[in-house]
Design a protein around this motif. Structure first.
Motif, mmCIF file in Angstrom:
data_model
loop_
_atom_site.group_PDB
_atom_site.id
_atom_site.type_symbol
_atom_site.label_atom_id
_atom_site.label_comp_id
_atom_site.label_asym_id
_atom_site.label_seq_id
_atom_site.Cartn_x
_atom_site.Cartn_y
_atom_site.Cartn_z
ATOM 1 N N SER A 350 0.902 -1.318 -0.099
ATOM 2 C CA SER A 350 -0.079 -0.075 0.064
ATOM 3 C C SER A 350 0.852 1.362 -0.113
ATOM 4 N N SER A 351 2.070 1.155 0.578
ATOM 5 C CA SER A 351 2.905 2.349 0.513
ATOM 6 C C SER A 351 3.285 2.742 -0.943
ATOM 7 N N HIS A 352 3.359 1.844 -1.876
ATOM 8 C CA HIS A 352 3.504 2.406 -3.119
ATOM 9 C C HIS A 352 2.552 2.974 -3.751
ATOM 10 N N ALA A 353 1.111 3.132 -3.310
ATOM 11 C CA ALA A 353 -0.023 3.858 -3.537
ATOM 12 C C ALA A 353 0.166 5.266 -3.000
ATOM 13 N N VAL A 354 0.594 5.057 -1.329
ATOM 14 C CA VAL A 354 0.726 6.284 -0.817
ATOM 15 C C VAL A 354 1.673 7.292 -1.288
ATOM 16 N N ALA A 355 2.816 6.691 -1.518
ATOM 17 C CA ALA A 355 4.037 7.482 -2.288
ATOM 18 C C ALA A 355 3.590 8.053 -3.605
ATOM 19 N N TYR A 356 2.751 7.458 -4.348
ATOM 20 C CA TYR A 356 2.412 8.190 -5.585
ATOM 21 C C TYR A 356 1.728 9.296 -5.440
ATOM 22 N N ALA A 357 0.474 9.005 -4.271
ATOM 23 C CA ALA A 357 -0.343 10.012 -4.057
ATOM 24 C C ALA A 357 0.278 11.323 -3.504
ATOM 25 N N MET A 358 1.232 11.134 -2.792
ATOM 26 C CA MET A 358 2.329 12.176 -2.157
ATOM 27 C C MET A 358 3.240 12.905 -3.232
ATOM 28 N N LYS A 359 3.270 12.188 -4.378
ATOM 29 C CA LYS A 359 3.862 12.884 -5.573
ATOM 30 C C LYS A 359 2.877 13.777 -6.378
ATOM 31 N N LEU A 360 1.792 12.946 -6.512
ATOM 32 C CA LEU A 360 0.681 13.538 -7.527
ATOM 33 C C LEU A 360 0.015 14.996 -6.607
ATOM 34 N N ALA A 361 -0.208 14.978 -5.527
ATOM 35 C CA ALA A 361 -0.867 15.871 -4.652
ATOM 36 C C ALA A 361 -0.430 17.342 -4.840
ATOM 37 N N PRO A 362 0.740 17.791 -4.721
ATOM 38 C CA PRO A 362 1.270 18.883 -5.017
ATOM 39 C C PRO A 362 1.221 19.588 -6.130
ATOM 40 N N THR A 363 1.015 18.648 -7.402
ATOM 41 C CA THR A 363 0.752 18.937 -8.571
ATOM 42 C C THR A 363 -0.736 19.465 -8.923
ATOM 43 N N LEU A 364 -1.533 19.378 -8.229
ATOM 44 C CA LEU A 364 -2.946 19.464 -8.248
ATOM 45 C C LEU A 364 -3.523 20.764 -7.520
ATOM 46 N N SER A 365 -4.493 21.103 -7.588
ATOM 47 C CA SER A 365 -5.037 22.399 -6.918
ATOM 48 C C SER A 365 -5.772 21.927 -5.730
ATOM 49 N N PRO A 366 -6.064 22.649 -4.712
ATOM 50 C CA PRO A 366 -6.727 22.418 -3.423
ATOM 51 C C PRO A 366 -7.841 21.859 -3.571
ATOM 52 N N ASP A 367 -8.638 22.089 -4.554
ATOM 53 C CA ASP A 367 -9.997 21.750 -4.637
ATOM 54 C C ASP A 367 -10.204 20.200 -5.482
ATOM 55 N N GLN A 368 -9.094 19.576 -5.511
ATOM 56 C CA GLN A 368 -8.764 18.453 -6.139
ATOM 57 C C GLN A 368 -8.876 17.359 -5.274
ATOM 58 N N THR A 369 -9.274 16.228 -5.324
ATOM 59 C CA THR A 369 -9.198 14.997 -4.443
ATOM 60 C C THR A 369 -8.406 13.810 -5.048
ATOM 61 N N ILE A 370 -7.680 12.935 -4.250
ATOM 62 C CA ILE A 370 -7.170 11.663 -4.332
ATOM 63 C C ILE A 370 -7.767 10.636 -3.368
ATOM 64 N N LEU A 371 -8.174 9.644 -3.979
ATOM 65 C CA LEU A 371 -8.483 8.588 -3.218
ATOM 66 C C LEU A 371 -7.810 7.228 -3.371
ATOM 67 N N VAL A 372 -7.097 6.942 -2.100
ATOM 68 C CA VAL A 372 -5.961 5.942 -2.186
ATOM 69 C C VAL A 372 -6.650 4.600 -1.715
ATOM 70 N N ASN A 373 -6.365 3.573 -2.396
ATOM 71 C CA ASN A 373 -6.941 2.381 -1.396
ATOM 72 C C ASN A 373 -5.585 1.947 -0.643
ATOM 73 N N LEU A 374 -6.011 2.018 0.603
ATOM 74 C CA LEU A 374 -4.954 1.599 1.650
ATOM 75 C C LEU A 374 -5.253 0.174 1.677
ATOM 76 N N SER A 375 -4.641 -0.688 1.173
ATOM 77 C CA SER A 375 -4.814 -2.106 0.817
ATOM 78 C C SER A 375 -4.737 -3.015 2.034
ATOM 79 N N GLY A 376 -3.597 -2.683 2.808
ATOM 80 C CA GLY A 376 -3.225 -3.509 3.862
ATOM 81 C C GLY A 376 -2.551 -2.733 5.310
ATOM 82 N N ARG A 377 -2.389 -3.378 6.153
ATOM 83 C CA ARG A 377 -1.646 -2.537 7.171
ATOM 84 C C ARG A 377 -0.177 -3.101 7.423
ATOM 85 N N GLY A 378 0.823 -2.519 8.049
ATOM 86 C CA GLY A 378 1.999 -2.769 8.059
ATOM 87 C C GLY A 378 2.608 -3.573 9.098
ATOM 88 N N ASP A 379 1.716 -4.235 10.026
ATOM 89 C CA ASP A 379 2.252 -5.026 11.217
ATOM 90 C C ASP A 379 3.248 -5.886 10.610
#
Length: 395
Positions: A350-379
């Motif tokens: 899931s961290s791969h998806a989070v990482a891409y969202a972290m790269k994508l977010a700053p390129t978009l405007s504040p009224d845009q949204t990103i929904l990430v599938n946090l597919s599993g926990r890291g225990d």
């Protein structure tokens, strides 16, 4: 999709030894019968609600969003499901199907161990034997999940050939399945394999997208502008994407770039692969100079597969989904950042998806949204992360 022969465009199908052809037909017919059976649907819904804990919530990651600037990041919290990942969604369905078919045992492969834990859980619940095939390398990396599987009563069978990771676990499970397809059901752990499994696993996982669509509209009054999910075989991604394919939403699948784009250093199948055959179906495939499945590598055991789901292959070709890559280092950074900003430790997959969202977010405007599938926990990943990367993060 798929068509009656299990193809998504040119991808998919059912290329199995002749002795397995009637078995695959039997599974297809059984699934087609039960998927619209009100009694089966009611039993599955009951377990999803009262056993898995569905619906999983959607969470607005405000701290992370504020730090990054730009678009607002939301998380579909599949990590909060019983067993800690999205895998329980299809494992319950496959276990109930096996029980209906009169099978005595369910067998499967696992990489990160999440599918193995979920299937062992479902097997215990419905009273079936369970064998889990797992590469020796992954057994070492994902020791907590190995222990969980054994506590749940599953037999964990090491795959000791080749790279000793996910592909080899699939090889091992297929070999075991061929020995007794009558009394066993091979409960494939992703949207891969011969028909009907890519269709069946997608259908069971589609609950993610249906829930997320309704939840997001209730929270924000509109659909998300962007969807992001990691892609190995691709089950969590298809689960989210399936509800939005006809909507005006940007969709991103995120593959592991590993440590480099040299063969054997990554598992970026859709980015660098080409059409080929693996494990009874056609898909994009990382291949060596002989056309055989190439060696792969990634920090996330659940993503280290040289093939990918046939529907993902089709969605790439028709350009409905854009497939991007994230390196091991970027995934580890995201693993730590989400933990320290939101108090959520994600699975390395899931961290791969989070990482891409972290790269994508700053390129978009504040009224845009990103929904990430946090597919599993890291225990399952914390011991490995501390051992390999702890010094870099003060752990």
């Amino acid at each position: 999709m798929p068509n009656k022969d299990g193809f998504f465009g040119e991808y998919g199908g059912c290329f199995v030894p002749p002795m397995l052809e009637p078995i695959m037909k039997e599974i297809t017919e059984a699934y087609e019968k039960i998927k619209d059976d009100p009694v089966f649907k009611e039993e599955l819904y009951y377990l999803q609600k009262h056993y898995t804990g569905r619906p999983s919530p959607v969470f607005h990651a405000q701290n992370l969003s504020k730090q990054l600037g730009g678009a607002q990041i939301y998380l579909k919290r599949e990590d909060l499901n019983h067993t800690g990942a999205h895998k329980i969604n299809h494992c319950l369905g496959e276990a109930l199907l096996a029980k209906r078919m009169g099978k005595k045992k369910i067998i499967a492969e696992t990489g990160a161990g999440q599918h193995g834990v979920a299937l062992a859980t479902a097997a215990a619940l419905v009273g079936l034997e369970c064998d889990i095939h797992m590469g020796e390398v992954d057994i070492y990396k994902e020791h907590p999940n190995v222990v969980r599987m054994k506590i749940l009563g599953a037999n964990v069978i090491p795959a000791t050939h080749g790279l000793k990771t996910l592909k080899e676990a699939v090889d091992s499970a297929f070999e075991a399945y061929v020995q007794d397809p009558v009394n066993q059901l091979y409960a494939i752990g992703s949207v891969v394999g011969p028909h009907p499994f890519p269709m069946m696993v997608r259908d069971f996982q589609s609950v993610i997208g249906r829930e997320a669509k309704e939840q997001f509209q209730e929270m924000t009054g509109k659909l998300p502008d962007n969807l992001v999910a990691c892609v190995g075989g691709g089950s969590n991604a298809m689960g989210l994407f399936s509800a939005f394919l006809q909507d005006d939403v940007n969709i991103f699948g995120v593959e592991p770039a590993g440590t480099s784009f040299k063969t054997g250093d990554h598992a970026a199948t859709l980015t660098l692969g080409k059409p080929g055959m693996i494990h009874g179906f056609k898909c994009y495939l990382l291949q060596d100079e002989k056309g055989e499945p190439a060696a792969v590598n990634t920090v996330a055991s659940g993503l280290d597969y040289p093939g990918v789901g046939p529907q993902h292959s089709y969605l790439k070709d028709v350009e409905r989904v854009k497939y991007e890559t994230i390196t091991d280092k970027e995934a580890i950074d995201a693993f730590i950042e989400l933990a320290r900003k939101e108090g959520i430790i994600p699975a390395l997959e899931s961290s791969h998806a989070v990482a891409y969202a972290m790269k994508l977010a700053p390129t978009l405007s504040p009224d845009q949204t990103i929904l990430v599938n946090l597919s599993g926990r890291g225990d399952k990943d914390i011991d490995y992360v501390v051992e390999k990367y702890g010094k870099d993060y003060g752990l």
